[in-house]
Design a protein around this motif. Sequence first.
Motif, mmCIF file in Angstrom:
data_model
loop_
_atom_site.group_PDB
_atom_site.id
_atom_site.type_symbol
_atom_site.label_atom_id
_atom_site.label_comp_id
_atom_site.label_asym_id
_atom_site.label_seq_id
_atom_site.Cartn_x
_atom_site.Cartn_y
_atom_site.Cartn_z
ATOM 1 N N MET D 146 0.835 -1.201 0.000
ATOM 2 C CA MET D 146 0.000 0.000 0.000
ATOM 3 C C MET D 146 0.873 1.256 0.000
ATOM 4 S SD MET D 146 -3.297 -1.151 0.789
ATOM 5 C CE MET D 146 -3.625 -2.878 0.438
ATOM 6 N N SER D 147 0.270 2.342 -0.411
ATOM 7 C CA SER D 147 0.993 3.612 -0.408
ATOM 8 C C SER D 147 1.116 4.133 1.028
ATOM 9 C CB SER D 147 0.258 4.642 -1.261
ATOM 10 O OG SER D 147 -0.771 5.251 -0.519
ATOM 11 N N GLY D 148 2.020 5.113 1.213
ATOM 12 C CA GLY D 148 2.271 5.655 2.553
ATOM 13 C C GLY D 148 0.994 6.111 3.248
ATOM 14 N N GLY D 149 0.154 6.816 2.521
ATOM 15 C CA GLY D 149 -1.068 7.330 3.125
ATOM 16 C C GLY D 149 -2.078 6.241 3.409
ATOM 17 N N GLN D 150 -2.160 5.274 2.506
ATOM 18 C CA GLN D 150 -3.064 4.146 2.727
ATOM 19 C C GLN D 150 -2.670 3.398 4.004
ATOM 20 O OE1 GLN D 150 -2.380 2.256 -1.045
ATOM 21 N NE2 GLN D 150 -4.120 3.266 -2.048
ATOM 22 N N SER E 44 4.512 8.096 -5.476
ATOM 23 C CA SER E 44 5.734 7.379 -5.102
ATOM 24 C C SER E 44 6.118 6.383 -6.183
ATOM 25 C CB SER E 44 5.534 6.643 -3.775
ATOM 26 O OG SER E 44 5.266 7.560 -2.742
ATOM 27 N N THR E 45 5.126 5.792 -6.815
ATOM 28 C CA THR E 45 5.424 4.838 -7.880
ATOM 29 C C THR E 45 6.132 5.544 -9.033
ATOM 30 O OG1 THR E 45 3.478 3.586 -7.205
ATOM 31 C CG2 THR E 45 4.389 3.086 -9.376
ATOM 32 N N VAL E 46 5.677 6.739 -9.379
ATOM 33 C CA VAL E 46 6.332 7.492 -10.446
ATOM 34 C C VAL E 46 7.790 7.770 -10.093
ATOM 35 C CG1 VAL E 46 6.443 9.743 -11.595
ATOM 36 C CG2 VAL E 46 4.247 8.555 -11.399
#
Lengths: 313, 332, 332, 246, 246
Positions: D146-150, E44-46
């Motif tokens: 998951m992304s940081g915010g997720q 972040s993926t970019v």
Amino acid sequence: QDKSSDAQSAKVPKNVQITLIPGLTTDPFYITMNRGAQLAAKALGITVNFQGAEEFDPVLQTPVLDAVIARHPDAILIAPTDTTQLVDPLKRASDAGIPVVTLDTYIGDGKYQDGSGDGDFPLSYIASDNELGGRVAARAMAKRIGDKGKVYVAHLRPGVSTMDQREKGFKEELKQNHPNIEVLPTQYNDNDASRAASQFQAVLARNPDIKGVFGANLFSAIGAANGVAAANKSDDVTVIGFDAPPSIVNDIKSGKIDATIAQHPAEIGYYGVMTAYAILAGQSVPTKIGTGFTVLDSDNVTDDAVQKFIYSE
Amino acid sequence: MANTNGASVLKPLLNAWSWLFLAIILIFFEIYAQTEVGATFLFRVYSIQAILTAASQILLLALGLTLVVVAGHIDLSIAFSSGFAAVVMALVIRLGGMDSGFLIFLAGLAAGIGAGAIVGLVNGWLIAHINVPSFIGTLGTYGIARGAALIVAGGAVVSIQNDSARVFGNGTVAGVPLPAIIAGVLALFCHYVLTHTKFGVHTYALGASRASVERAGVDVKRHLMILFVLSAVTAAAGGLVYTGRFSAGAANAGEPILLYAVAAVFIGGASLTGGQGTIIGTVIGSLIIAVIQFGLVFSGLPPYWQFIAVGLVIIVAVVVDQSRDRFSGSQT
Amino acid sequence: MANTNGASVLKPLLNAWSWLFLAIILIFFEIYAQTEVGATFLFRVYSIQAILTAASQILLLALGLTLVVVAGHIDLSIAFSSGFAAVVMALVIRLGGMDSGFLIFLAGLAAGIGAGAIVGLVNGWLIAHINVPSFIGTLGTYGIARGAALIVAGGAVVSIQNDSARVFGNGTVAGVPLPAIIAGVLALFCHYVLTHTKFGVHTYALGASRASVERAGVDVKRHLMILFVLSAVTAAAGGLVYTGRFSAGAANAGEPILLYAVAAVFIGGASLTGGQGTIIGTVIGSLIIAVIQFGLVFSGLPPYWQFIAVGLVIIVAVVVDQSRDRFSGSQT
Amino acid sequence: MSALLEVDGLKKRFGGNEAVSGVSFDVHPGECVVVAGDNGAGKSTVIKMISGVYTPTAGEVRFKGEKLTGKSPEAVRAAGLETIYQDLALADNLDPGLNLYLGREKMRRVMGIPVLDRKTMRNDAAAVMKSLGIALPDPSAAVREMSGGQRQAIAIARAIHWKAQLVIMDEPTAALGVPEQREVMALIERLKTQDVGIILISHNLPDIFAAADRIVVLARGRVAGTRMPSETSDEEIVRLMMGASD
Amino acid sequence: MSALLEVDGLKKRFGGNEAVSGVSFDVHPGECVVVAGDNGAGKSTVIKMISGVYTPTAGEVRFKGEKLTGKSPEAVRAAGLETIYQDLALADNLDPGLNLYLGREKMRRVMGIPVLDRKTMRNDAAAVMKSLGIALPDPSAAVREMSGGQRQAIAIARAIHWKAQLVIMDEPTAALGVPEQREVMALIERLKTQDVGIILISHNLPDIFAAADRIVVLARGRVAGTRMPSETSDEEIVRLMMGASD
Ligand SMILES: Nc1ncnc2c1ncn2[C@@H]1O[C@H](COP(=O)(O)OP(=O)(O)OP(=O)(O)O)[C@@H](O)[C@H]1O
Ligand SMILES: Nc1ncnc2c1ncn2[C@@H]1O[C@H](COP(=O)(O)OP(=O)(O)OP(=O)(O)O)[C@@H](O)[C@H]1O
Ligand SMILES: [Mg+2]
Ligand SMILES: [Mg+2]
């Protein structure tokens, strides 16, 4: 230390401490050997210490030997784990003035005190020749399978010298005197009876006409016997064991194992201690004492005469 | 290594790739057998029985270990909790006389399991309460259980003659060897625990991050105790089966199997760093090992070459498993 | 386990507590020897030499392994890269005739090291490039090296008669056994690499987080290759010393000490999860194992009790090490 | 109204470094106490002592009059305190549902056998996340993906999903997007109306002033001052953070 | 002036989830491009595709005209791009000095033998940290013992300590205190005057407007719009983030 020189001058050695170093400490063969040694020790009123490594291997046996030398017993009885590799380590004991007697097998060329060879210094060896034991096993096998058919050796691990000798004797005897018996490749089980069992079944799947297995040590024998029984082949396949601890004897009684080659470890231990004591008392001893074999099978296993050859556990 | 394996660990799916690999090995050996030997490799009752029995012996040591490894720990002592249990069982049966019956056999089983549990409790106590790293703690109890087994046995082997025990180790039900049934039932149980209970979730979480579980309010010390007892008890069951099979409680029963048990767990997808691994994977791992050992002997490959072949197959088994992850698209 | 050990790992300090523990064991045995045996335990050249030689044999397998474990990996193949090297060396020396000299001995050494390096390269390739987990990859090469050694040797043991080799394994310089000097020099080298070079820092960082090293611009694959070659080469050195000591190259040379080597690394403070461990710790670990084995035999404790005693000492060694951390105040 | 939580003279020493010294404050039901302070001031250390992760070197924490100090994190959680940790403390290999319910998993029965109810937990997680304004593309993926915010949202969800009497939030919005930050601020207001006590750690001055009933400023491990938001200013708070003491 | 960095049609697929689709933008020397977007938008993926951590499913990155795509993180770093990752990517068991210099360690010679110069590296770390307004109680402690903000400052220090031509910052101030946040904003201004290109990811609207020369808004993996800060407003940016496209 002066203890040993004291002993030698007195001729009747006192407070004798002998150390017995087996090939490994957890094998019934060596446990029985120790039992024989303790019997002799009791008779002589001396002490025999039992010190050894957990596996049959020179690199584990050598540190044990070194520590025993540091303790400086009056004599060392050792079942060397390799004929060449133990020469240098045992030389250190001899150099320290400790008489060395080898049990179960020899070091160097096996000819002691004849002034030649590296491993010349031990004073005596007391053994049932493992190679000869292999030959005896081969003969017992040949007799039971009618001198023809396929057999193989169930072995624990390449490099265990006494077992390599048994394997060699077994194969050579068959080659020389029983040419109609085909020897399949040896199977190594790392001392796992479960693997020995599955190996037999795999050999059987490939060779439905397999006639016999020589299980060259305890776990190889009971494992192979279990595989034979599981495949319902007890009537068709001959299992020859080596050594005679109760579990093998039980398998003979129940028909899973047909015969086993009993060495006489108690005798080896007993004579070993006696020989060492004689050396300490300043007597001369033979450089080689052979103890025999007894073939145990369903015909004689219950006889009183052979009960003494059954090992302790 | 901070191994980031993308696949969700908890999906209780069968790992199709590993089954496939197992199938490929079997097919390979069968084709070889049909063409080169003119016989069948697999379609013979006793071959299947032999493979199942050998796999069970490995699996019994590997079952509890799988949970321990998922939690990020290791248990080396199973090598001898197994032998200790075997020896204790054999001694109890012997106490009842050499030709004793079913009840004394049951008493032996119970005593053996109890002996295993004691080793597990010591492990759990060392690791959970004294904070000894599991590698060292269980290496210590490896030595202790080994010594205890040998001392209790007064030697290496305690042979018995008990028909219940013999059936326990060698009997079949509808052609399936009892050891395989026992291992199967325990595997089902462990699978249930690992995938369907709170305990299982906490085991996975523990492998990922101890803090996550502790702060979530789980009693981690208790959890670790249970894990190591479970591991010792399944290993003990392996020792008991061994005693039954060979009518002898051997102190060294488990030692040669340790490496294969650990290998089965890792072939099954577990990792040194914890947080992953499944019982199904371990079952397949045990079967793969048993099949190649059997198959290589069957193929008549010279023994030294068998060592090489086993090594190669173990590596390939895992490479196959890896490529599955690659196809499913995850990467670092 | 996400083991958070508070002590900074890179402080190249001597670990005073572990030395103390080693000293306590020695003093204990010395007092025992003086009072019970009426002899000295330690103050005899012979005993010290014997202990040093035994410790060297363990240490040589444990040195490269320490770096591998610090990086968060494991190398089981050292058990047989050692034996493979020993056999190759012995064969080369044999080629030069049974009573050959110094040059052929050197050729044997080189060949042995080369044989070890090959195993290391295979490991490195599997783990770095094919992404095989190190436990499985090196278990595979364990089997492969084992088979290769036995095949090359045409059996388990290749005996030689070469005086240079014998001196190499048994000689002393100023009373210090050559194996100990060889192990000492290699230990110094590994210590230098681990604490004073970039390679060492990256090894620690790799154990903590592969991402940290990768993103910092380090070629992790190359790093892993070097690590596994180093591990195989120091293990090979162990095999060569073995060949010298026993005038025989044995395929099994390393196998029985594998577990002790791994134990030495972990007693020395390394952890399964990587990121910690020191060469000094491993040296102490090897010495502790050699001393207790020697001391227990010397003390005449019955062999089975020795298993228990060794297990206890290993646990206590680590508990002592733990308490140091506790005193220095870190906790989770 | 008597205090829900009393923090009394807490002190924590790491080796030679005294990270926290003599920190005391109270939290009442329905009150939001903001603990502010510069980086390394000791904020996270204080809340870890409250939640049972660290044992204080000295001092005591009482919850509804009962001593909390020395209790394990599980006991603290059972007593009714939930914490959002700065490092999140998620189990990276589990999905959001299992993380949400970690330690309090939902079970169901299949043929009488209790099994984990993964699906319900997953759906619940997706629902709670949605209420925070976060959509999950794949709710069955491990949170490591998951992304940081997720990830931060999952940690928040875990703390607010349970009926806690006190919620501790260590920089809960650091990784959140703008709308999500607003959701969390609204959430804090909602919790306050439900008489839940809140300890909030934040570096965001507008948020601090919006949420706080009281501001406790830490500097170098000590309380540099306690202020009511209505009686102070951005500048004063920053000055206190920098070490100016009363 | 030609573009320093060209991002051209980047796309990234994780299993079934397309996290980034067709993202393109340029960065010129001395320019700060802010990539904004809601949680999980793909920011972040970019940047991980730019810095070599992920291989794009499609698309290309060029740096000074040369293709960067497919290169490893070490090659990208060697080319002159430094990155502050959202997850920091620190080696937790090393001290700040070694983390600062990781991969480019300083050596000294002792009796001719090259050894790590730990002390200098440690002092340098303390100095860089100080310039960011962060004091370290024990610069020889492992970074795992540091506070959230201290850790983030180390990651920032690592990226700015080297003379990079492009610095990528993924939420660099999320864990920082108020004065430290101001330091980082000032730092960005300084880097711009030195002709360094900057990609900044932030959720903080005031910061975005203060630093940006251009704002690229991502929503669900796509570029929802590109704006000059002078020509847009908070509301429009937030609206774009929420998925309203041009
Ligand atoms: N486990 C630990 N071991 C040693 N020192 C620690 C440990 N945890 C924190 N510290 C130190 O204690 C001090 C306070 O840390 P803490 O994490 O409480 O700061 P904080 O106020 O939360 O800062 P931030 O705003 O950056 O999160 C710091 O100097 C930190 O380095
Ligand atoms: N390794 C991965 N495997 C699978 N999915 C991933 C992975 N990394 C990111 N994702 C998914 O891709 C999407 C974009 O994630 P990304 O981290 O780029 O978001 P972001 O814009 O940086 O968000 P935030 O502001 O929360 O940091 C998310 O839905 C996330 O779940
Ligand atoms: Mg903090
Ligand atoms: Mg992000």
